[in-house]
Design an enzyme around this catalytic site. Structure first.
Site, PDB file in Angstrom:
ATOM      1  CB  VAL A   1      -0.906   0.035   1.250  1.00  7.99           C
ATOM      2  CG1 VAL A   1      -1.811   1.260   1.238  1.00  7.99           C
ATOM      3  CG2 VAL A   1      -1.727  -1.236   1.346  1.00  7.99           C
ATOM      4  CB  CYS A   2       1.703   3.833  -2.342  1.00  6.41           C
ATOM      5  SG  CYS A   2       2.709   5.312  -2.359  1.00  6.41           S
ATOM      6  CG  LEU A   3      -1.794   6.007   3.566  1.00  3.67           C
ATOM      7  CD1 LEU A   3      -2.663   6.914   2.702  1.00  3.67           C
ATOM      8  CD2 LEU A   3      -2.687   5.210   4.514  1.00  3.67           C
TER       9      LEU A   3
END
Lengths: 85, 177
Positions: free
Chosen positions: B104-106
């Protein structure tokens, strides 16, 4: 009437000079308590103030600053951490 | 009279014994009690004694991903809150900010994590990814390109992927709830 004092006990309380009911943003424990690795509040688990005005338990903050991800910044405002004198 | 110094001494000998509950566990416990889960999120604990590893499912009620149920695993290490939780999507989904391996790219799960954040901040961040996928910071470049150039097409591809169909030759998981 004369009173003769045979013995007396003194009682004192202390608290950190921070707003009431505030908690350390890192461990979320009250400032008057201690960080989650300590058992005794007070001098053994002191607070640390930054020039940015943010306060933490010293142990919590030092542990954060020791991580690579912290980049030496205050966990609140991400400005470079400078300990207030 | 209470002998304060002897209490302190007793405590410090107790301190030497390994604490049963780690600092990370205490903090997670606090995070969980403060958590206000919206109706679109559900948390499950496979091992009820282990607060550091749990599952989260998100069922967005608006946006491109409405109607799907998206499952994540959370792994929190003993350095929490100094290290962010490790969050993974366990399904293969078509999303600009989630790659096919489930990474996840957060920002707050990576470079912008700070220990004053809590589980609630992460949940709000994840929820936001489903409402407003972000084409500027992609992990799945094809999906990001798709979103940037043609929103209608992206919407169609998301719906296809959620039904377990293929998008440009890649098969996705059926996530319809």
């Amino acid at each position: 009437m004369k009173v003769k004092i045979k013995s007396w006990n003194s009682v004192a309380i202390w608290k950190w000079d921070v707003p009431n009911e505030e908690v350390c943003g890192i461990c979320r424990v009250a400032f008057d308590g201690c960080c989650s690795t300590c058992k005794t509040p007070g001098d053994d688990c002191p607070l640390i103030w930054g020039e940015c005005s943010h306060v933490f338990h010293m142990h919590c903050l030092l542990r954060w600053l020791a991580t690579e991800g912290s980049r030496g910044q205050c966990p609140m405002d991400r400005k470079a951490w400078v300990t207030a004198k | 009279m209470i002998k304060i110094w002897s209490i302190k001494k007793d405590n410090s000998s107790a301190e030497k014994k390994k604490p049963k509950v780690s600092a990370a566990q205490i903090r997670v416990q606090k995070d969980l009690t403060e958590l206000a889960l919206p109706e679109t999120m559900q948390m499950t604990f496979p091992d009820e004694h282990d607060l550091l590893n749990f599952n989260l499912s998100i069922t967005p009620d608006e946006g491109f991903y409405r109607g799907g149920i998206f499952r994540f695993t959370f792994n929190i290490n003993n350095n929490y809150p100094h290290d962010p939780p490790k969050v993974r999507c366990i399904q293969k989904i078509y999303h600009p900010n989630i790659d096919l391996e489930g990474n996840v790219c957060l920002n707050i799960l990576r470079e912008d994590w700070k220990p004053v954040l809590n589980l609630n901040s992460v949940l709000v961040g994840l929820q936001y990814l489903f409402l407003e996928p972000n084409a500027d910071d992609p992990l799945n470049k094809d999906a990001a390109e798709d979103l940037r150039t043609n929103r209608k097409n992206f919407e169609y591809n998301v719906k296809q992927s959620m039904r377990g169909k293929d998008v440009k030759g890649v098969y996705f998981e059926n996530v319809l709830s």
